[in-house]
Motif scaffolding. Sequence first.
Motif, PDB file in Angstrom:
ATOM      1  N   ARG A  54     -24.725 -35.226  -4.093  1.00  0.00           N
ATOM      2  CA  ARG A  54     -25.066 -36.397  -3.294  1.00  0.00           C
ATOM      3  C   ARG A  54     -26.513 -36.327  -2.778  1.00  0.00           C
ATOM      4  NH1 ARG A  54     -24.636 -41.340  -3.017  1.00  0.00           N
ATOM      5  NH2 ARG A  54     -26.807 -40.858  -3.153  1.00  0.00           N
ATOM      6  N   ARG A  95     -27.209 -45.284  -3.652  1.00  0.00           N
ATOM      7  CA  ARG A  95     -25.864 -45.784  -3.949  1.00  0.00           C
ATOM      8  C   ARG A  95     -25.012 -44.874  -4.822  1.00  0.00           C
ATOM      9  NH1 ARG A  95     -29.171 -50.362  -4.058  1.00  0.00           N
ATOM     10  NH2 ARG A  95     -28.593 -51.858  -2.444  1.00  0.00           N
ATOM     11  N   ASN A  96     -25.664 -44.005  -5.557  1.00  0.00           N
ATOM     12  CA  ASN A  96     -24.891 -43.214  -6.525  1.00  0.00           C
ATOM     13  C   ASN A  96     -24.951 -41.735  -6.213  1.00  0.00           C
ATOM     14  OD1 ASN A  96     -24.185 -45.368  -8.462  1.00  0.00           O
ATOM     15  ND2 ASN A  96     -26.394 -45.543  -8.588  1.00  0.00           N
ATOM     16  N   LYS A  98     -20.706 -42.356  -5.061  1.00  0.00           N
ATOM     17  CA  LYS A  98     -20.051 -42.607  -3.786  1.00  0.00           C
ATOM     18  C   LYS A  98     -19.795 -41.257  -3.130  1.00  0.00           C
ATOM     19  CE  LYS A  98     -19.719 -47.032  -4.628  1.00  0.00           C
ATOM     20  NZ  LYS A  98     -20.715 -47.929  -4.062  1.00  0.00           N
ATOM     21  N   PRO A  99     -19.841 -41.092  -1.828  1.00  0.00           N
ATOM     22  CA  PRO A  99     -20.124 -42.146  -0.855  1.00  0.00           C
ATOM     23  C   PRO A  99     -21.617 -42.468  -0.790  1.00  0.00           C
ATOM     24  CG  PRO A  99     -19.826 -40.062   0.280  1.00  0.00           C
ATOM     25  CD  PRO A  99     -19.580 -39.798  -1.169  1.00  0.00           C
ATOM     26  N   SER A 100     -21.870 -43.759  -0.796  1.00  0.00           N
ATOM     27  CA  SER A 100     -23.225 -44.265  -0.738  1.00  0.00           C
ATOM     28  C   SER A 100     -23.855 -43.928   0.622  1.00  0.00           C
ATOM     29  CB  SER A 100     -23.110 -45.772  -0.940  1.00  0.00           C
ATOM     30  OG  SER A 100     -24.332 -46.396  -0.870  1.00  0.00           O
ATOM     31  N   TYR A 120     -23.506 -42.623   6.184  1.00  0.00           N
ATOM     32  CA  TYR A 120     -22.723 -43.044   5.018  1.00  0.00           C
ATOM     33  C   TYR A 120     -22.516 -44.552   5.119  1.00  0.00           C
ATOM     34  CZ  TYR A 120     -21.768 -38.210   3.818  1.00  0.00           C
ATOM     35  OH  TYR A 120     -21.916 -36.907   3.448  1.00  0.00           O
ATOM     36  N   LYS A 122     -20.064 -46.609   3.920  1.00  0.00           N
ATOM     37  CA  LYS A 122     -18.736 -47.195   4.111  1.00  0.00           C
ATOM     38  C   LYS A 122     -18.360 -47.404   5.585  1.00  0.00           C
ATOM     39  CE  LYS A 122     -14.182 -47.162   2.040  1.00  0.00           C
ATOM     40  NZ  LYS A 122     -13.190 -46.429   1.287  1.00  0.00           N
TER      41      LYS A 122
END
Lengths: 169, 150
Positions: A54, A95-96, A98-100, A120, A122
């Motif tokens: 991430r 964005r890539n 997830k989680p964005s 994050y 979401k």
Amino acid sequence: MSIRDEVNRCIGTGELLVLRPALPSTPANRTIVVSAELHAQLIGPWGSAKDTIRWNRVRADLDWFIGGHLIVVSDDGYMKSLEPESEGIWEIACRNPKPSIRVFGGFTETNVFSALTWRYRKPLGAKGSPEWAEAIRECKAEWKKHFLVYPPHTGLDIKEYIQDDAIRI
Amino acid sequence: MTPFESEIKSSGPLSLGLLAYFRERQRNRVHELVLLEFIKSGMTKTQLAHRMGRSLSRVTKWLAAPGNWELDTVSDFLLAIGSAEIEPSLSYPFERAKRNYDQPEWLLSRPSPKQEDARPDPSELGLITPERPKKSSPSHPDLADQLRAA
């Protein structure tokens, strides 16, 4: 005194760091300074494979900006100015995968972005939610903490933020 | 030498971090290629959407950010925009010249030795500052005073 002096004072104290691209051949055509907390996230070490992936992707996205590549400014693009635009708070969308993640900050001047906080995506929910308002408030508070009376740089045209290779879609 | 450079120079397995970094970078590079071709073409998004047989909103979203594009999507884009196709070639970022310009000259590069009082005097910035409360004297005599008294 100027905002440049404040940026340098914060670098002097270690509150902010200049982000160096991970690849030595990436040119520094633009500048990102990051909070010490965000810098630690970007550099690692990370506690899990998921975080390793991430945050290295976030690093690649921020290096993209520094490298002077084409930047799309829009709701679904690389970055956008958050409402109210007059306050000069921006988000960079990573964005890539997830989680964005959203990185929040503002421009101290053309081509110099100060990335201060992150969340994050979401849990922020829909745009305009109390969580979004809180994320913006937090970034503004950090801005004031670091740069005192100097507000983020604002302008009418995208070129006043990113001199070259930026478009609105 | 940066951690990525050390990793590339070693013969060990590539780390998840390095792989992730380059996947994102590659995604951004392909997106930029398509976007630059679109800008150069002078086409409108509506024309492109029509040409690709996709909705305007879908094409707008695709152009805005590098999503999970497949090679087929890239092919469709390039063909619809400029009757073009990718001509693969490779570059070697670890063999390129290292940058010798890191940041604007006015910007400090590293934290300086402890600067507790580096924050400017707020009066210089036109701020009114509340007076600091004066330190009250300790309620117990200082050890040095006790020794002196003895």
